[in-house]
Write an enzyme that holds these catalytic residues in place. Structure first.
Site, short mmCIF file in Angstrom:
data_model
loop_
_atom_site.label_atom_id
_atom_site.label_comp_id
_atom_site.label_asym_id
_atom_site.label_seq_id
_atom_site.Cartn_x
_atom_site.Cartn_y
_atom_site.Cartn_z
CD GLN A 77 54.60 23.13 -99.76
OE1 GLN A 77 54.11 23.83 -100.64
NE2 GLN A 77 55.40 22.11 -100.03
CG HIS A 141 53.30 23.80 -104.87
ND1 HIS A 141 53.45 23.15 -106.06
CD2 HIS A 141 54.15 23.20 -104.00
CE1 HIS A 141 54.36 22.19 -105.91
NE2 HIS A 141 54.79 22.20 -104.67
CD GLU A 234 62.32 27.29 -114.24
OE1 GLU A 234 61.63 28.33 -114.20
OE2 GLU A 234 62.15 26.39 -115.07
CE1 TYR A 255 59.47 16.66 -105.39
CE2 TYR A 255 57.19 16.90 -106.12
CZ TYR A 255 58.35 17.45 -105.61
OH TYR A 255 58.40 18.78 -105.31
CA LIG Z 1 60.31 27.80 -116.07
#
Ligand SMILES: [Ca+2]
Length: 364
Positions: A77, A141, A234, A255
């Site tokens: 990523q 990430h 979120e 996962y």
């Molecule tokens: Ca949170």
């Protein structure tokens, strides 16, 4: 269709008024593009994750890679990620970008400033002003969205690098944090943890997982969205010094199933998200529309991309609370970024199948 249901039910009235958008192709042919920034006069800068920065002119012509971009560690990523212009860009040509930098211990997110040369063909005076501590082995990430605040400080999101998730709760590192720094890379004296022993002074908020959307709204409030694990993406109203809970509280699961930690969704001292999405939509890019180009009801709405379900989501607020969630541009492609152009219109960037920069006009 059930998997497309969102965290809030869409009021029927809003569905009836759903605005049809016309998409216009601005440019295409990018390789894993990640971010777009609107230059004056209808031009754009586009980052590509493998490490190229390109300019798109007002006729949609895509340039060769600009010179002067530092080497990026384009694994997983990581790579060349976000880019924003300085608020004084029109006179100083300054910009900020973040990227994955290799170094002792692995790699990590770094933030650099530079000037775009007059011809728009190269970055000059490139200077790295912030490096995430620590660098880690891994490919996941990196976070990496940037915004400039009204006082000239810079906010940047930092992922917890997946293997470092427990450290999102500790203040001695930058994993799973949002940081606030000056344009010289210093921690402002009024940051929340500058007087906390053992805490890194750049930290503004903590307990994040992998935030890839960040904005300051018209009232100056900071917002970020983040990827949850399996479920539990979120949208958070971000305040100085607050703990956003990861990985202690989450609406997601591991996962393949199974609870994370003790399986908590709430805990004292940890903030609740304003919105959460299960199943995960994989959000990327976040902008508040300031123009009235799409009518009054859309002005002030947030727009964010879904990588997983390939659409643009609009979130409308009333008295600070989200009251409408609307899915737009169904199956447009993995939607990586969304911004407002200098013409007041929304522009979206799809990452692949196909990789395109699109202009959205109110329709039909
Ligand atoms: Ca949170």
């Amino acid at each position: 269709m059930k998997k497309y249901l969102l965290g809030l039910l869409l009021p029927i009235a809003a569905q009836a008024q759903a605005q049809v958008l016309k998409t216009e192709l601005v440019a295409q042919g990018f390789q894993s593009p990640w971010a777009i920034a609107a230059l004056p006069d209808g031009e754009w800068l586009v980052t590509e994750k493998p490490g190229a920065l390109r300019k798109v002119d007002a006729k949609g012509k895509v340039s060769a890679p600009l010179k002067g971009v530092p080497k990026v560690d384009a694994v997983g990523q990581g790579g060349l990620l976000d880019l924003v212009l300085d608020s004084g860009f029109a006179s100083n040509r300054q910009l900020y970008f973040c990227f994955t930098e290799a170094g002792a211990g692995g790699n990590g997110t770094a933030l650099a400033k530079a000037r775009l040369n007059a011809e728009g063909t190269a970055l000059e005076q490139v200077q790295v002003i912030f490096r995430q501590v620590p660098k880690m082995e891994g490919r996941h990430h990196y976070g990496c969205r940037i915004v400039e605040a009204a006082d000239g400080s810079l906010f940047m999101t930092l992922g917890e690098r997946f293997m470092g998730m427990q450290r999102a709760q500790q203040l001695d590192n930058h994993l799973g944090k949002i940081v606030r720094i000056t344009k010289e890379g210093q921690a402002p004296a009024d940051n929340p943890f500058t007087k906390t022993t053992g805490a890194l002074p750049e930290i503004y908020s903590y307990g994040h997982r992998n935030p890839q959307g960040l904005l300051l709204d018209a009232q100056g409030q900071l917002w970020a969205h983040e990827h949850g694990p399996q479920g539990g993406d979120e949208l958070n109203r971000v305040q100085a010094g607050k703990n956003y809970g990861w990985p202690v509280i989450t609406y997601g699961e591991n996962y393949g199933g199974g609870k994370i930690g003790e399986g908590l969704t709430a805990k004292e001292g940890m903030e609740q998200p304003t919105l959460h999405w299960t199943p995960s939509i994989a959000p990327s890019g976040l902008v508040q529309l300031s123009s009235k180009a799409y009518g009054e009801s859309w002005q002030g709405s947030f727009f964010l991309g879904s990588l997983k379900f390939r659409y643009l989501e609009r979130v409308q607020f009333q008295a600070g609370k989200p009251v409408v969630q609307q899915k737009l541009l169904q199956d447009v492609g993995r939607l990586r970024d969304v911004r407002q152009g200098s013409d007041g219109l929304l522009y979206v960037l799809t990452e692949n199948e196909p990789a395109q920069l699109l202009r959205l006009r109110p329709g039909p």
